[in-house]
Design a protein around this motif. Structure first.
Motif, short mmCIF file in Angstrom:
data_model
loop_
_atom_site.label_atom_id
_atom_site.label_comp_id
_atom_site.label_asym_id
_atom_site.label_seq_id
_atom_site.Cartn_x
_atom_site.Cartn_y
_atom_site.Cartn_z
N GLU A 106 0.15 -26.75 -6.10
CA GLU A 106 0.01 -26.66 -7.55
C GLU A 106 1.37 -26.54 -8.23
OE1 GLU A 106 -2.24 -26.82 -11.06
OE2 GLU A 106 -2.68 -27.36 -8.99
N LEU A 107 2.31 -25.84 -7.62
CA LEU A 107 3.67 -25.79 -8.17
C LEU A 107 4.26 -27.20 -8.25
CD1 LEU A 107 5.21 -22.61 -6.49
CD2 LEU A 107 5.08 -23.06 -8.95
N ARG A 108 4.07 -27.99 -7.19
CA ARG A 108 4.58 -29.38 -7.21
C ARG A 108 3.92 -30.19 -8.33
NH1 ARG A 108 4.52 -28.41 -1.68
NH2 ARG A 108 2.47 -29.33 -1.36
N ARG A 109 2.60 -30.04 -8.47
CA ARG A 109 1.88 -30.77 -9.52
C ARG A 109 2.35 -30.35 -10.91
NH1 ARG A 109 -2.23 -30.90 -12.99
NH2 ARG A 109 -2.82 -28.72 -12.78
N LEU A 110 2.49 -29.05 -11.12
CA LEU A 110 2.95 -28.54 -12.41
C LEU A 110 4.37 -29.01 -12.71
CD1 LEU A 110 1.53 -24.89 -12.21
CD2 LEU A 110 0.67 -26.75 -13.66
N GLU A 111 5.20 -29.09 -11.68
CA GLU A 111 6.56 -29.59 -11.87
C GLU A 111 6.53 -31.06 -12.24
OE1 GLU A 111 10.90 -28.84 -9.94
OE2 GLU A 111 9.26 -29.15 -8.53
N GLU A 112 5.71 -31.85 -11.57
CA GLU A 112 5.58 -33.28 -11.90
C GLU A 112 5.12 -33.49 -13.33
OE1 GLU A 112 2.90 -34.86 -8.98
OE2 GLU A 112 4.37 -34.64 -7.34
N GLU A 113 4.29 -32.56 -13.83
CA GLU A 113 3.78 -32.66 -15.20
C GLU A 113 4.73 -32.04 -16.22
OE1 GLU A 113 -0.26 -31.51 -15.68
OE2 GLU A 113 -0.94 -32.85 -14.08
N GLY A 114 5.85 -31.47 -15.75
CA GLY A 114 6.83 -30.90 -16.67
C GLY A 114 6.47 -29.53 -17.20
N LEU A 115 5.53 -28.84 -16.56
CA LEU A 115 5.11 -27.53 -17.04
C LEU A 115 5.93 -26.40 -16.41
CD1 LEU A 115 1.24 -28.06 -17.07
CD2 LEU A 115 2.88 -28.38 -18.93
N VAL A 116 6.51 -26.68 -15.25
CA VAL A 116 7.43 -25.73 -14.61
C VAL A 116 8.65 -26.52 -14.15
CG1 VAL A 116 5.54 -24.23 -13.86
CG2 VAL A 116 6.51 -25.87 -12.26
N ARG A 117 9.73 -25.79 -13.95
CA ARG A 117 10.96 -26.41 -13.46
C ARG A 117 11.44 -25.59 -12.27
NH1 ARG A 117 13.12 -27.50 -17.96
NH2 ARG A 117 13.38 -25.34 -18.60
N GLY A 118 11.72 -26.28 -11.19
CA GLY A 118 12.23 -25.61 -10.00
C GLY A 118 13.72 -25.85 -9.85
N ARG A 119 14.42 -24.84 -9.39
CA ARG A 119 15.84 -25.01 -9.08
C ARG A 119 16.09 -24.44 -7.69
NH1 ARG A 119 15.56 -20.80 -12.53
NH2 ARG A 119 16.67 -18.92 -11.93
N PHE A 120 16.83 -25.18 -6.93
CA PHE A 120 17.12 -24.82 -5.56
C PHE A 120 18.12 -23.68 -5.55
CE2 PHE A 120 19.31 -25.71 -1.45
CZ PHE A 120 18.22 -25.44 -0.63
N GLU A 121 17.76 -22.56 -4.92
CA GLU A 121 18.64 -21.39 -4.80
C GLU A 121 18.56 -20.86 -3.38
OE1 GLU A 121 17.90 -18.27 -7.61
OE2 GLU A 121 18.32 -19.54 -9.34
#
Length: 178
Positions: free
Chosen positions: A48-63
């Motif tokens: 779901e995180l991946r789907r939400l990121e694809e839809e622009g609702l969340v943004r992930g940053r590599f840390e």
């Protein structure tokens, strides 16, 4: 147009509204807070995180931390708008309860009636443990905003107390009827 929010998507957006988190942190926070009324597994959260990121609702940053790959997610403006739209929607909320003790009670006419009392006792003991866990959270939760989690905790405590009272009364009535 974005796909409608799933139940897990709503949990994730809500958790991220409280601050940036990794998928692992979201799962741990769910386990400490909403799992008593709305659980989410790793198998639900990460896709779901991946789907939400694809839809622009969340943004992930590599840390990366300590040699481990980790992605921290945050709510985007669109994600916040989607969360607020859901919070303000007038659709009837889903109320889903999964309680194996209640399921056993429902089918208890099939077995030995004495097992019914054992099952109700086990239900009561489970709810007493849950109540103790919730009450342990109360002193801290009452001191810290936001108020929504504290109000939810109060409701959870009252619900556990109600089930415990019902179990005690029913257990007693069934014993007297033997």
């Amino acid at each position: 147009m974005a796909a409608p929010l799933t139940a897990t998507g709503r949990v994730i957006l809500g958790m991220l509204s409280l601050g940036s988190q990794t998928g692992y942190e979201i799962k741990n926070f769910v386990d400490k807070t909403t799992r008593h009324f709305w659980a989410a597994s790793y198998g639900q959260i990460y896709p779901e995180l991946r789907r939400l990121e694809e839809e622009g609702l969340v943004r992930g940053r590599f840390e990366p931390t300590g040699g481990r790959a980790r992605t921290v997610f945050e709510l985007t403006d669109a994600g916040r708008e989607a969360l607020l739209a859901w919070l303000g929607s007038d659709t009837e909320p889903v109320n889903e309860l999964r309680d194996e003790g209640m399921l056993k009670l429902f089918f208890s006419d099939t077995g030995d009636p004495r097992l019914r009392i054992d099952n109700i006792r086990a239900m009561r003991e489970l709810h007493e443990r849950t109540l103790a866990q919730l009450r342990a959270l109360e002193p801290h939760a009452s001191q810290v905003p936001p108020k929504g989690p504290y109000l939810t905790l109060q409701l959870g405590i009252r619900m556990q107390e109600c089930v415990i009272d019902w179990c005690r009364a029913t257990e007693q009535a069934l014993k007297e009827a033997q």
